[in-house]
Design an enzyme around this catalytic site. Structure first.
Site, PDB file in Angstrom:
ATOM      1  N   SER A 150       0.866  -1.169   0.000  1.00  0.00           N
ATOM      2  CA  SER A 150       0.000   0.000   0.000  1.00  0.00           C
ATOM      3  C   SER A 150       0.906   1.224   0.000  1.00  0.00           C
ATOM      4  CB  SER A 150      -0.856  -0.037   1.270  1.00  0.00           C
ATOM      5  OG  SER A 150      -1.567   1.171   1.423  1.00  0.00           O
ATOM      6  N   LYS A 176      -1.073  -1.089  -4.447  1.00  0.00           N
ATOM      7  CA  LYS A 176      -2.266  -0.307  -4.105  1.00  0.00           C
ATOM      8  C   LYS A 176      -1.837   1.135  -3.881  1.00  0.00           C
ATOM      9  CE  LYS A 176      -4.570  -0.016   0.317  1.00  0.00           C
ATOM     10  NZ  LYS A 176      -5.161  -0.798   1.430  1.00  0.00           N
ATOM     11  N   LYS A 178      -2.826   4.907  -2.583  1.00  0.00           N
ATOM     12  CA  LYS A 178      -3.765   5.727  -1.817  1.00  0.00           C
ATOM     13  C   LYS A 178      -4.132   6.924  -2.682  1.00  0.00           C
ATOM     14  CE  LYS A 178      -3.874   3.717   2.271  1.00  0.00           C
ATOM     15  NZ  LYS A 178      -5.118   3.198   2.850  1.00  0.00           N
ATOM     16  N   ASP A 203      -7.083   2.986  -3.074  1.00  0.00           N
ATOM     17  CA  ASP A 203      -7.787   3.029  -1.786  1.00  0.00           C
ATOM     18  C   ASP A 203      -8.029   4.490  -1.424  1.00  0.00           C
ATOM     19  OD1 ASP A 203      -8.794   2.746   0.765  1.00  0.00           O
ATOM     20  OD2 ASP A 203      -7.054   1.688   1.584  1.00  0.00           O
ATOM     21  N   GLU A 228     -10.973   0.582  -3.382  1.00  0.00           N
ATOM     22  CA  GLU A 228     -11.240   0.302  -1.976  1.00  0.00           C
ATOM     23  C   GLU A 228     -11.876   1.497  -1.276  1.00  0.00           C
ATOM     24  OE1 GLU A 228      -7.746  -1.314  -0.125  1.00  0.00           O
ATOM     25  OE2 GLU A 228      -8.496  -1.039   1.905  1.00  0.00           O
ATOM     26  N   ASP A 253     -13.604  -1.798   3.153  1.00  0.00           N
ATOM     27  CA  ASP A 253     -12.673  -1.888   4.287  1.00  0.00           C
ATOM     28  C   ASP A 253     -13.412  -1.319   5.513  1.00  0.00           C
ATOM     29  OD1 ASP A 253     -10.708  -1.352   6.206  1.00  0.00           O
ATOM     30  OD2 ASP A 253      -9.257  -0.486   4.829  1.00  0.00           O
ATOM     31  N   LYS A 277      -9.378  -6.932   8.178  1.00  0.00           N
ATOM     32  CA  LYS A 277      -8.330  -6.520   9.120  1.00  0.00           C
ATOM     33  C   LYS A 277      -8.706  -7.093  10.472  1.00  0.00           C
ATOM     34  CE  LYS A 277      -7.076  -2.237   6.796  1.00  0.00           C
ATOM     35  NZ  LYS A 277      -7.285  -0.778   6.732  1.00  0.00           N
ATOM     36  N   GLY A 305      -3.764  -4.008   6.136  1.00  0.00           N
ATOM     37  CA  GLY A 305      -2.732  -3.662   7.115  1.00  0.00           C
ATOM     38  C   GLY A 305      -3.046  -2.347   7.796  1.00  0.00           C
TER      39      GLY A 305
END
Ligand code: OSB
Ligand code: MG
Length: 388
Positions: A150, A176, A178, A203, A228, A253, A277, A305
């Site tokens: 990420s 991934k 952000k 995400d 996400e 998430d 998670k 994570g």
């Protein structure tokens, strides 16, 4: 009595006594700041739980953030509920197995991350008492798990592309990114242009509104594996409306705190993938149930994570061996985040972008007590009142 439990296969399903609980806060600095749509973090304040059960020490990590920006919990809310409500009522009690723990917590609403740290410490202890690796006790079947990374929001697309190149060089199987409004389209486009064939996802950590659907649709040209949590942290309904307008799979998430939420989201067609998670769902028992419910419904899951130190990372590895975890997780090498991790060996990733699951009893990593002592800033310990 420790002896009755030692040795593989010789364990009788007796009760496991919680002899003491120790809670501590450690402070660790990330190698570099991590930016998401809700803020930037570098100095982590992490709570560790050590449970002594039948003479064996089990460890768990609270994965809450320092601020209530990802979910409602923080390092300090977890300190409060563990200290004032959880530890005092648990210490001195006996449980047959770690999976009995959620049943003892029915009077405490929410606070999943606080619960998860204690429950997972009990799982570690139970696995050691039974002489089996934690992933086997959970029912995990994989001996090697697939890893992705990420990547935090960066200054400009060029530096993001360089970072992606570096991570791909280390073997990671999925990248991934952000994103947030203003730092999305150009960044994803630059990465996709440089790496046309990689598995790529984004995400947003709840940074968009349903009215942004047309804007989000522009990201579809980059063949993303998933998008996400684009919308509100607690809004499954809005995600269902968005998913019906998108080809790209939505992955939830923040919205999913338990198996009921997961089933609701699946039935409402609010997502086609779920990120699990341990902290967000309250521990291994709920996570195992959730991955099973998703598997039965054909929904792949993967392990998310929370910038964990080694104990949280080790629990993530064990969970990721369950059959429902069909996509690479955000479980990566210790060295990406920490100069020195609190476990040894540190978590390492193979050139193929996998982690080999440790095979020794419990978490399968040694806890570095000296280092943990050095970075501890407060601690509290509960043991049963002695009747004189
Ligand atoms: O949404 O997955 C998230 C970190 C902090 C809070 C939320 C998230 C994340 C990450 C980091 O994406 C993943 C990692 O620990 O490597
Ligand atoms: Mg996320």
């Amino acid at each position: 009595m420790v002896s009755r439990h030692t040795g593989k296969g010789s364990y009788a399903p007796e009760l496991m006594k919680i002899e003491s609980i120790e809670l501590r806060e450690i402070q660790l600095r990330l190698k570099s700041p991590f930016e998401t749509s809700f803020g930037t973090v570098q100095n982590r304040r992490i709570l560790l739980v050590e449970v002594i059960a039948d003479g064996v020490s089990g460890w768990g990590e609270v994965t809450a953030g320092e601020t209530p920006a990802y979910n409602a919990e923080t390092t300090d809310t977890a300190w409060h509920v563990i200290s004032d409500f959880m530890a005092p009522c648990l210490v001195g009690r006996s449980v047959a197995k770690a999976s009995d723990f959620p049943g003892l917590m029915t009077q405490i609403r929410g606070h999943e991350m606080a619960k998860s740290a204690i429950e997972n410490a009990l799982w570690d202890a139970e696995a050691q008492l039974k002489g089996v690796p934690l992933h086997k006790l959970l029912g995990g079947t994989m001996e090697e798990i697939a890893c992705g990374v990420s990547l935090g929001i960066r200054e400009n697309p060029e530096s993001l592309v360089r970072k992606v190149e570096e991570e791909l060089g280390s073997g990671y199987q999925r990248i991934k990114l952000k994103i947030k409004p203003g730092k999305d389209y150009e960044f994803v486009r630059a990465v996709r242009k440089a790496f046309p064939a990689i598995r790529l996802s984004v995400d947003a950590n709840s940074a968009y509104r349903l009215e942004d659907a047309d804007h989000l649709k522009r990201l579809e040209e980059f063949s993303l594996l998933m998008m996400e949590q684009p919308l509100n942290w607690d809004d499954i309904h809005a995600h269902a409306k968005l998913q019906s307008q998108l080809q790209t799979a939505i992955c939830l998430d923040e919205c999913i705190h338990n198996t009921r939420h997961a089933v609701a989201a699946i039935e409402l067609k609010a997502c086609r993938i779920i990120n699990i998670k341990l902290g967000r769902v309250g521990g291994h028992t709920e996570a195992r149930e959730m991955q099973q419910a998703c598997r039965e419904r054909g929904i792949p899951v993967w392990c998310g994570g929370m910038l964990e130190a080694g104990i949280g990372r080790a629990h993530n590895i064990a969970m990721s061996t369950l059959a429902g975890f069909r996509l690479p997780g955000d479980v990566s090498a210790s060295r990406r985040y920490w100069d020195e991790d609190i476990i040894e060996p540190a978590v390492e990733v193979t050139p193929q972008g996998t982690i080999r699951v440790p095979q020794s009893p419990g978490l399968g990593f040694a806890v570095k007590r000296d280092l943990i002592d050095r970075v501890t800033v407060r601690r509290n310990r509960w043991s049963p009142q002695v009747d004189l």
